[in-house]
Design an enzyme around this catalytic site. Structure first.
Site, mmCIF file in Angstrom:
data_model
loop_
_atom_site.group_PDB
_atom_site.id
_atom_site.type_symbol
_atom_site.label_atom_id
_atom_site.label_comp_id
_atom_site.label_asym_id
_atom_site.label_seq_id
_atom_site.Cartn_x
_atom_site.Cartn_y
_atom_site.Cartn_z
ATOM 1 N N TYR A 93 62.594 -13.312 -7.903
ATOM 2 C CA TYR A 93 61.716 -13.640 -9.040
ATOM 3 C C TYR A 93 61.520 -12.373 -9.898
ATOM 4 O O TYR A 93 61.602 -12.421 -11.127
ATOM 5 C CB TYR A 93 60.394 -14.162 -8.479
ATOM 6 C CG TYR A 93 59.251 -14.298 -9.451
ATOM 7 C CD1 TYR A 93 59.179 -15.360 -10.337
ATOM 8 C CD2 TYR A 93 58.196 -13.368 -9.441
ATOM 9 C CE1 TYR A 93 58.109 -15.496 -11.208
ATOM 10 C CE2 TYR A 93 57.119 -13.494 -10.301
ATOM 11 C CZ TYR A 93 57.077 -14.557 -11.186
ATOM 12 O OH TYR A 93 56.009 -14.677 -12.050
ATOM 13 N N ASP B 294 62.926 -30.157 -21.639
ATOM 14 C CA ASP B 294 63.463 -29.276 -20.609
ATOM 15 C C ASP B 294 64.051 -28.046 -21.315
ATOM 16 O O ASP B 294 65.090 -28.138 -21.989
ATOM 17 C CB ASP B 294 64.542 -30.011 -19.806
ATOM 18 C CG ASP B 294 65.078 -29.157 -18.663
ATOM 19 O OD1 ASP B 294 64.874 -27.928 -18.686
ATOM 20 O OD2 ASP B 294 65.721 -29.723 -17.756
ATOM 21 N N ASN C 176 48.600 -10.623 -10.411
ATOM 22 C CA ASN C 176 48.236 -11.962 -9.904
ATOM 23 C C ASN C 176 47.043 -12.502 -10.685
ATOM 24 O O ASN C 176 46.006 -11.846 -10.735
ATOM 25 C CB ASN C 176 47.773 -11.888 -8.447
ATOM 26 C CG ASN C 176 48.879 -11.477 -7.533
ATOM 27 O OD1 ASN C 176 49.801 -12.229 -7.312
ATOM 28 N ND2 ASN C 176 48.796 -10.261 -6.997
ATOM 29 N N ASP D 177 56.668 -28.067 -22.870
ATOM 30 C CA ASP D 177 56.774 -27.971 -21.406
ATOM 31 C C ASP D 177 57.504 -29.228 -20.948
ATOM 32 O O ASP D 177 57.644 -30.193 -21.712
ATOM 33 C CB ASP D 177 55.365 -27.910 -20.774
ATOM 34 C CG ASP D 177 55.364 -27.338 -19.359
ATOM 35 O OD1 ASP D 177 56.056 -27.916 -18.490
ATOM 36 O OD2 ASP D 177 54.679 -26.337 -19.109
ATOM 37 N N ARG E 166 46.379 -6.399 -2.729
ATOM 38 C CA ARG E 166 46.694 -6.966 -4.041
ATOM 39 C C ARG E 166 45.499 -6.768 -4.982
ATOM 40 O O ARG E 166 44.374 -6.576 -4.536
ATOM 41 C CB ARG E 166 46.919 -8.487 -3.938
ATOM 42 C CG ARG E 166 48.103 -8.919 -3.107
ATOM 43 C CD ARG E 166 49.432 -8.687 -3.810
ATOM 44 N NE ARG E 166 50.516 -9.205 -3.009
ATOM 45 C CZ ARG E 166 51.107 -8.541 -2.007
ATOM 46 N NH1 ARG E 166 50.711 -7.321 -1.677
ATOM 47 N NH2 ARG E 166 52.090 -9.096 -1.327
HETATM 48 P P1 NAD Z 1 52.860 -22.390 -14.061
HETATM 49 O O1 NAD Z 1 53.889 -22.789 -13.059
HETATM 50 O O2 NAD Z 1 51.516 -23.026 -13.989
HETATM 51 O O3 NAD Z 1 53.439 -22.613 -15.534
HETATM 52 C C1 NAD Z 1 54.803 -22.535 -15.843
HETATM 53 C C2 NAD Z 1 55.151 -23.770 -16.660
HETATM 54 O O4 NAD Z 1 56.543 -23.723 -16.989
HETATM 55 C C3 NAD Z 1 54.924 -25.088 -15.908
HETATM 56 O O5 NAD Z 1 54.025 -25.938 -16.596
HETATM 57 C C4 NAD Z 1 56.314 -25.713 -15.822
HETATM 58 O O6 NAD Z 1 56.321 -27.134 -15.947
HETATM 59 C C5 NAD Z 1 57.012 -25.053 -17.006
HETATM 60 N N1 NAD Z 1 58.455 -25.158 -16.846
HETATM 61 C C6 NAD Z 1 59.199 -24.847 -15.741
HETATM 62 N N2 NAD Z 1 60.494 -25.164 -15.954
HETATM 63 C C7 NAD Z 1 60.554 -25.693 -17.200
HETATM 64 C C8 NAD Z 1 61.617 -26.230 -17.964
HETATM 65 N N3 NAD Z 1 62.863 -26.278 -17.482
HETATM 66 N N4 NAD Z 1 61.352 -26.690 -19.205
HETATM 67 C C9 NAD Z 1 60.078 -26.664 -19.703
HETATM 68 N N5 NAD Z 1 59.034 -26.160 -19.014
HETATM 69 C C10 NAD Z 1 59.264 -25.703 -17.779
HETATM 70 O O7 NAD Z 1 52.747 -20.806 -13.973
HETATM 71 P P2 NAD Z 1 51.672 -19.810 -14.605
HETATM 72 O O8 NAD Z 1 50.896 -19.239 -13.494
HETATM 73 O O9 NAD Z 1 50.961 -20.463 -15.724
HETATM 74 O O10 NAD Z 1 52.639 -18.664 -15.150
HETATM 75 C C11 NAD Z 1 53.014 -18.576 -16.521
HETATM 76 C C12 NAD Z 1 53.951 -17.394 -16.693
HETATM 77 O O11 NAD Z 1 53.303 -16.183 -16.264
HETATM 78 C C13 NAD Z 1 55.244 -17.505 -15.872
HETATM 79 O O12 NAD Z 1 56.303 -16.963 -16.605
HETATM 80 C C14 NAD Z 1 54.960 -16.636 -14.678
HETATM 81 O O13 NAD Z 1 56.139 -16.151 -14.087
HETATM 82 C C15 NAD Z 1 54.119 -15.538 -15.300
HETATM 83 N N6 NAD Z 1 53.256 -14.861 -14.306
HETATM 84 C C16 NAD Z 1 52.228 -15.540 -13.709
HETATM 85 C C17 NAD Z 1 51.424 -14.888 -12.772
HETATM 86 C C18 NAD Z 1 50.268 -15.586 -12.088
HETATM 87 O O14 NAD Z 1 49.625 -14.965 -11.242
HETATM 88 N N7 NAD Z 1 49.960 -16.830 -12.397
HETATM 89 C C19 NAD Z 1 51.684 -13.549 -12.438
HETATM 90 C C20 NAD Z 1 52.754 -12.901 -13.058
HETATM 91 C C21 NAD Z 1 53.510 -13.561 -14.006
#
Ligand code: NAD
Length: 319
Positions: A148, A50, A177, A32, A219
């Site tokens: 998104y 990154d 969600n 991350d 939702r």
């Molecule tokens: P989150 O934002 O807590 O985690 C995403 C992580 O990706 C973060 O820690 C961020 O630092 C990292 N990240 C972003 N850009 C980066 C980069 N350039 N290099 C390295 N790391 C990077 O989100 P989450 O809720 O844990 O979601 C995880 C996944 O599940 C995501 O793909 C999200 O789209 C998907 N998702 C989540 C939900 C939800 O309700 N939380 C619902 C549908 C889908």
């Protein structure tokens, strides 16, 4: 011992997934651009990289020279709640697409056996609350209501294409969600359950909180432990196309506020203000994930009973 790479391991779902894979006996590397904010990572190895950069993705997927991970879980994304999704369209489309492009390419080239991608219910179109639930294939003809969702759909298709060309096993989950302790709770990227828990924790008994729109948007919310069960089952299954993971308990935003207020033991009044509310409803079936043994163990009330005290403790610790 199986070896897994979790991309996005500093985030909400990724950090919980690392803990779960460790419990299941995996050797885990997390990657991350930041470490988990609320607790130590459970990963054996953690790289701060990154993932928009191809060379960083190539580095992440190799355990040692010429040896790739058995499983890659791709959860890294530039993402947040409705406020963020509507204000950062270009960042989401650019950053998340770059991450997905490079990490799938690096995984396929390195010879990763199985690849998991975290897609979203946001790939489905806007719906009326009374409409019958959509099955997975009804994602097409596609009409996500936000960028998104379009980026997620593109990344799903790209993962499938790489799977076909390289023989890499692809598993695609479309998350509903998801909420729980150690999720973002302030700062602009928080999602509704955490944002409303924060507002209620900050409010006095009998006080008023502001919510975006009229509160009628429907939702379904899935507790983190239920989601993790779904991810693990899906990875072990033969399901090759997109699979919905989520609890079928649809509530309005007003009902969500009421549930949190009950758990908090407070009487809360609502003031409606202008703000991005997203789709009217998004109802999707979960027969596929249930067909491989998944069930939801947490009602909304039970999940909020675990989440609200955690958010309240953060609010109090932040004073
Ligand atoms: P989150 O934002 O807590 O985690 C995403 C992580 O990706 C973060 O820690 C961020 O630092 C990292 N990240 C972003 N850009 C980066 C980069 N350039 N290099 C390295 N790391 C990077 O989100 P989450 O809720 O844990 O979601 C995880 C996944 O599940 C995501 O793909 C999200 O789209 C998907 N998702 C989540 C939900 C939800 O309700 N939380 C619902 C549908 C889908």
């Amino acid at each position: 011992m199986k070896k897994a790479l979790v991309c996005g391991a500093g985030g909400f779902i990724g950090s919980h997934l690392v803990k779960r894979l460790k419990k299941d006996g995996y050797w885990v590397r997390g990657v991350d651009q930041k470490k988990p904010v609320f607790s130590e990572t459970a990963a054996d190895d953690f790289l701060l990289l990154d993932l928009r950069e191809q060379k960083n993705c190539e580095k992440a997927v190799l355990i040692s020279e010429g040896k790739a991970f058995d499983e890659v879980y791709q959860l890294a994304a530039d993402m947040g709640g409705m406020g963020f999704i509507h204000s950062a369209e270009c960042e989401i489309m650019r950053n998340s697409a770059l991450i997905n492009i490079h990490i799938i390419h690096a995984s396929a080239k390195a010879g990763v056996e199985k690849y998991f991608f975290s897609s979203s219910a946001c790939i489905y179109r806007d719906m009326d609350p009374q409409e019958p639930e959509l099955s997975e294939e009804e994602a097409y003809p596609a009409l996500p209501d936000n960028e998104y969702g379009w980026e997620k759909l593109y990344a799903e298709r790209m993962a499938m294409a790489y799977g076909r060309l390289y023989g890499m096993k692809i598993r695609l989950a479309r998350f509903q969600n998801t909420y729980g302790p150690e999720g973002t709770w302030h700062g602009g990227r928080e999602k509704a359950p955490a944002a409303l828990s924060r507002k209620i924790a900050e409010a006095k008994d009998g006080g008023t909180i502001e919510i975006w729109g009229d509160g009628s948007a429907m939702r379904a919310y899935t507790y983190i432990d239920d989601l993790l069960d779904g991810i693990i089952l899906l990875m072990k299954s033969d399901l090759k196309n997109g699979v919905n993971i989520g609890r079928r308990q649809y509530v309005s935003v007003i009902e969500l506020v009421q549930t949190i207020a009950e758990v908090a033991g407070k009487k809360i009044n609502i003031k409606h203000i202008k703000g991005p509310v997203g789709v009217k409803a998004r109802n999707f079936r979960n027969d596929l994930i249930k067909s491989i043994g998944w069930k939801s163990s947490y009602s909304l009330r039970a999940g909020i009973a675990k989440t609200y005290p955690w958010v309240k403790a953060q609010v109090e610790g932040n004073k």
